[in-house]
Design an enzyme around this catalytic site. Sequence first.
Site, PDB file in Angstrom:
ATOM      1  N   ILE A 261       0.930  -1.177   0.064  1.00 43.67           N
ATOM      2  CA  ILE A 261       0.072   0.064   0.177  1.00 43.67           C
ATOM      3  C   ILE A 261       0.286   0.954   0.118  1.00 43.67           C
ATOM      4  O   ILE A 261       0.720   2.557  -0.686  1.00 43.67           O
ATOM      5  CB  ILE A 261      -0.650   0.180   1.675  1.00 43.67           C
ATOM      6  CG1 ILE A 261      -2.029  -1.168   0.856  1.00 43.67           C
ATOM      7  CG2 ILE A 261      -1.436   1.665   1.145  1.00 43.67           C
ATOM      8  CD1 ILE A 261      -3.045  -1.347   2.898  1.00 43.67           C
ATOM      9  N   VAL A 269      -7.657  -2.911   1.015  1.00 46.04           N
ATOM     10  CA  VAL A 269      -7.805  -4.348   0.675  1.00 46.04           C
ATOM     11  C   VAL A 269      -8.872  -4.345   1.090  1.00 46.04           C
ATOM     12  O   VAL A 269      -9.707  -4.340   2.913  1.00 46.04           O
ATOM     13  CB  VAL A 269      -6.992  -5.345   1.492  1.00 46.04           C
ATOM     14  CG1 VAL A 269      -7.692  -6.952   1.531  1.00 46.04           C
ATOM     15  CG2 VAL A 269      -5.576  -5.142   1.490  1.00 46.04           C
ATOM     16  N   LYS A 299      -3.255 -13.424  -3.821  1.00 46.76           N
ATOM     17  CA  LYS A 299      -2.908 -15.146  -2.998  1.00 46.76           C
ATOM     18  C   LYS A 299      -2.500 -14.895  -1.273  1.00 46.76           C
ATOM     19  O   LYS A 299      -1.335 -14.712  -1.973  1.00 46.76           O
ATOM     20  CB  LYS A 299      -2.291 -15.388  -4.138  1.00 46.76           C
ATOM     21  CG  LYS A 299      -3.362 -16.850  -3.717  1.00 46.76           C
ATOM     22  CD  LYS A 299      -3.301 -17.555  -4.642  1.00 46.76           C
ATOM     23  CE  LYS A 299      -4.050 -19.361  -4.171  1.00 46.76           C
ATOM     24  NZ  LYS A 299      -4.400 -19.989  -5.729  1.00 46.76           N
ATOM     25  N   ASP A 409      -4.875 -30.019 -11.769  1.00 45.28           N
ATOM     26  CA  ASP A 409      -6.488 -30.092 -10.396  1.00 45.28           C
ATOM     27  C   ASP A 409      -7.246 -29.333 -11.399  1.00 45.28           C
ATOM     28  O   ASP A 409      -7.629 -28.380 -11.453  1.00 45.28           O
ATOM     29  CB  ASP A 409      -5.531 -29.736  -9.117  1.00 45.28           C
ATOM     30  CG  ASP A 409      -7.477 -29.416  -8.770  1.00 45.28           C
ATOM     31  OD1 ASP A 409      -8.080 -30.405  -8.788  1.00 45.28           O
ATOM     32  OD2 ASP A 409      -7.660 -28.823  -7.533  1.00 45.28           O
TER      33      ASP A 409
END
Length: 529
Positions: A261, A269, A299, A409
Amino acid sequence: MADGLPSTSVWGRPAASDAAKPAASLADIMSEELVTEIQKVEIADDERERLEILKMLREAGVPEYELDTSNDFQIAVELSVDPDISADEAMARQLQRELDREHELNAKFEASKSTGGVAKAVVGHDSYKYLREEEEERQADSSEDEEDFRELATNMLYQYKKPEFPPCGFRKDPSGNGNIITKHDKEITAAKNCERAMHFPTGVQTGDFVGHNISNRVFNSLRTHVKAESKRQQRLKDKDEQATNEATVDGQTRLILFKWINLTEFDEVDEVIATGKESAVLHARKNVDAEDEAHYAIKVYKMTLDAFKNRAEYVKDDFRFKNPRRVMKVWAEKEFLNLKRIHRAGLRCPIPLHLKKHVLLMTMIGHKEAAIRLKNVVWVDEEQRQKAYAQSKEIICRMYSECNLIHGDFSEFNLLYHDGDVYVIDVAQAMDLSHSRALMFLVRDIENILEFFHRIGTDDLPSSTALFNEVTGLDMDENDNLSVQVEAFETENRGIDRRKDKNCPANVELRAYNEERRNRSKSPAKDFN
């Protein structure tokens, strides 16, 4: 010269002023007759002064009724009836307001005269709201009094009057029927249950029980339900807190976010987009409420293996991550590198921006909200399903041929759907083709995606073997089991060069670099190097 001593001239004779002074003793000064004479003289002087003033006013033409001052005292008493002097205060405020406006006008005149040479001022709205503030204070006081009165009335309405009993514990019925009443009487207990129900927790919507009675059976059922509901809410709250804790937004993560930031990577956020077995995804924004508002996905990877038991299976044979003790620290780095490969190949995926320890910053798929997963799409027609399948197949094929990666996946849970396009995400477990079990993971990815499109009713889908042959360029028999054939192929025919490359991973990178240079167009800086 001292008082009481005779004053003499320079020739020794008494002064003329001493002869003119009358002799007065202390008794003469303190006598009542002298005081009375002095008062008479003063009264005569006041009367003479008053008559002179009246004569002057008559000469000036003042009416006779205005000259009568005999009722001035009574008028003053009547004007002082207001004990709190509110009228005087209002008058003082009005005078102060006029004085302030006059001062403001003079200031404007002086300012305009000094700047333009002409004295002018524009009279605007009254900026001095003394009377209005006073009125607002009075209204506020009256509203507070009304609220206090309303609260008192409400308390009196809902106040429970506890019945009084003598020390013996019972008394006669006031109705006069001769019955004996105790504190366990049915009606008294029902009224008490009503009062106790009004003190249930705030979240329990009991309604208004005034004037009603609740039996013991009903009250016990209500109390049991309230306790069970409170425990259930507490479990849900604990689960939410645990999920938030598992989002790994700990002190180290917050420090990384604060640094980004401060570097103006993003401004704030907002929320948690999704949580999984390996990480949590947060939503960040930049240039909030502006035309160029940007959205990012952060993430945050979990630093334990509790929720992802078989994580090591995806990285133990990857030549880029040979040290199994560093698996936890390089899991975020693994997805960062895989995303770079996929983005470099031109596939639709989030663009990786920054990586710091276990926190990955990338672009967010979607506008103001994150795109939905493929499993949550409401399919309209067959054309939409066919287009989504074609894009999913393209991702598998190009990841294999151009990126040398297998997702590991690949399912509807790790594919996003936005503006009619399919995006691939969650490539942390994606493995290089040098992995000893890479083809087996590819078979599982193909079976998963074909099963999903079969489930939503997509027509003309190929078999798993046909799609596997199209992706890899191999020739597997469609009449035999695909998994058995791939297992045998990996054991007998494949991986000879790959196993050599695992011992020398630098050769793989060098070979890939040379291949990229051969396919690259002429560099404009070649003549200057």
